[in-house]
Design a protein around this motif. Structure first.
Motif, PDB file in Angstrom:
ATOM      1  N   GLY A  66       0.841  -1.192   0.000  1.00  0.00           N
ATOM      2  CA  GLY A  66       0.000   0.000   0.000  1.00  0.00           C
ATOM      3  C   GLY A  66       0.872   1.236   0.000  1.00  0.00           C
ATOM      4  O   GLY A  66       0.634   2.180   0.757  1.00  0.00           O
ATOM      5  N   GLY A  67       1.872   1.234  -0.860  1.00  0.00           N
ATOM      6  CA  GLY A  67       2.948   2.227  -0.811  1.00  0.00           C
ATOM      7  C   GLY A  67       2.530   3.680  -0.830  1.00  0.00           C
ATOM      8  O   GLY A  67       3.176   4.520  -0.230  1.00  0.00           O
ATOM      9  N   GLY A  68       1.453   4.007  -1.536  1.00  0.00           N
ATOM     10  CA  GLY A  68       1.008   5.387  -1.537  1.00  0.00           C
ATOM     11  C   GLY A  68       1.964   6.327  -2.251  1.00  0.00           C
ATOM     12  O   GLY A  68       2.759   5.910  -3.091  1.00  0.00           O
ATOM     13  N   PRO A  69       1.920   7.627  -1.933  1.00  0.00           N
ATOM     14  CA  PRO A  69       2.739   8.609  -2.637  1.00  0.00           C
ATOM     15  C   PRO A  69       4.237   8.364  -2.453  1.00  0.00           C
ATOM     16  O   PRO A  69       4.668   7.643  -1.555  1.00  0.00           O
ATOM     17  N   GLY A  70       5.040   9.004  -3.302  1.00  0.00           N
ATOM     18  CA  GLY A  70       6.473   8.772  -3.311  1.00  0.00           C
ATOM     19  C   GLY A  70       7.237   9.309  -2.124  1.00  0.00           C
ATOM     20  O   GLY A  70       8.455   9.124  -2.045  1.00  0.00           O
ATOM     21  N   TYR A  71       6.564   9.973  -1.191  1.00  0.00           N
ATOM     22  CA  TYR A  71       7.252  10.458  -0.002  1.00  0.00           C
ATOM     23  C   TYR A  71       7.897   9.309   0.774  1.00  0.00           C
ATOM     24  O   TYR A  71       8.972   9.460   1.347  1.00  0.00           O
ATOM     25  N   PHE A  72       7.243   8.160   0.785  1.00  0.00           N
ATOM     26  CA  PHE A  72       7.777   7.022   1.521  1.00  0.00           C
ATOM     27  C   PHE A  72       9.005   6.452   0.823  1.00  0.00           C
ATOM     28  O   PHE A  72       9.954   6.022   1.481  1.00  0.00           O
ATOM     29  N   ALA A  73       8.999   6.440  -0.497  1.00  0.00           N
ATOM     30  CA  ALA A  73      10.185   6.018  -1.230  1.00  0.00           C
ATOM     31  C   ALA A  73      11.366   6.919  -0.887  1.00  0.00           C
ATOM     32  O   ALA A  73      12.485   6.444  -0.636  1.00  0.00           O
ATOM     33  N   ASP A  74      11.135   8.221  -0.868  1.00  0.00           N
ATOM     34  CA  ASP A  74      12.214   9.160  -0.541  1.00  0.00           C
ATOM     35  C   ASP A  74      12.765   8.896   0.856  1.00  0.00           C
ATOM     36  O   ASP A  74      13.981   8.913   1.066  1.00  0.00           O
ATOM     37  N   ALA A  75      11.880   8.648   1.818  1.00  0.00           N
ATOM     38  CA  ALA A  75      12.319   8.464   3.202  1.00  0.00           C
ATOM     39  C   ALA A  75      13.088   7.166   3.372  1.00  0.00           C
ATOM     40  O   ALA A  75      14.164   7.139   3.983  1.00  0.00           O
ATOM     41  N   PHE A  76      12.556   6.063   2.850  1.00  0.00           N
ATOM     42  CA  PHE A  76      13.221   4.774   3.026  1.00  0.00           C
ATOM     43  C   PHE A  76      14.511   4.683   2.218  1.00  0.00           C
ATOM     44  O   PHE A  76      15.532   4.195   2.714  1.00  0.00           O
TER      45      PHE A  76
END
Length: 254
Positions: A66-76
């Motif tokens: 449920g990855g959602g917006p790319g903010y989580f990609a940036d953080a991880f």
């Protein structure tokens, strides 16, 4: 800023100041999503890293269900992880523009990955949006490597944000009537439709699910956003449903 170098994150603490920052951010989810999701994503990376030894997320392969917006990609990725988002909704995954490289479209209740594929299997505020949440949670455990971390958190129905954009009327009117009230006021249905894309998630089933599994060790079951001094509320069955707000279940696969 996640830290002085890629792969490091500031220490994570369940403090009152952190809880207040998150509470304020939830109030602007619709009007200022960059502020809300950016803060939540950075907090998530710190939270997950706090349960990992050594260099935390550096070098870990993370599946975000449920990855959602790319903010989580940036953080991880900023914390040094290899990041794979999965979602059933392309619109959610493309919240910052183009899809992330390696994006997977699929169902959380039937993850398209082999057993034991990921070092960390993460999900934030998704279980309340699937009709069979514990099937999805089972799948998260299945695709985690032995020794891997499973981190799933979800919003509780009887908490202040349980109805999402229909809150707090879901507590007074119930899910269906709160939805109709929202439609009358705004001229369109809410994004999260009770009974279709949002369900009444509760703490007790999640706690039972985690404690019943024989293939995991329970690392932590705690209110995700609240300061540590409030965590005693989980010991009181009815109170925890109203006060916990969001339950975080952290497991380590045997």
């Amino acid at each position: 800023m996640l830290g002085p170098r890629e792969g490091t994150v500031p220490p994570f603490r369940h403090t009152t100041a952190r809880a207040w920052r998150l509470w304020r951010a939830f109030g602007v989810e619709q009007s200022d999503p960059a502020r809300f999701y950016g803060l939540l994503a950075r907090d998530s990376a710190r939270h997950v890293a706090s349960h990992l030894p050594g260099e935390g997320l550096r070098g870990q392969w993370v599946l975000d269900v449920g990855g959602g917006p790319g903010y989580f990609a940036d953080a991880f990725e900023g914390a040094g992880a290899r990041y794979t988002p999965l979602d059933s909704d392309v619109g959610e995954l493309s919240g910052l523009g183009d899809l992330q490289p390696g994006t997977v479209i699929g169902s959380g209740m039937q993850l398209p990955f082999a057993d034991g594929s990921f070092d960390v299997v993460y999900s934030s505020n998704v279980l309340e949006h699937v009709p069979e949440p514990w099937v999805m949670a089972d799948e998260m455990v299945r695709v985690a490597k032995p020794g891997g971390l499973v981190f799933c958190s979800y919003t509780l129905w009887f908490g202040p944000w349980g109805g999402h954009e229909t809150s707090p009327w879901h507590l007074v009117l119930g899910g269906h009537r709160a939805r109709r009230r929202y439609e009358r006021k705004h001229g369109h249905p809410p994004k999260n439709v009770y009974g279709e894309s949002m369900f009444a998630a509760k703490a007790a089933p999640g706690i039972r699910w985690a404690r019943s599994r024989t293939d995991v060790d329970v690392v932590s079951i705690a209110p995700r956003y609240l300061p540590r001094w409030t965590h005693w509320v989980l010991r009181i069955p009815l109170l925890r449903e109203a006060v916990t707000w969001n339950l975080a279940i952290v497991l380590r696969k045997r």
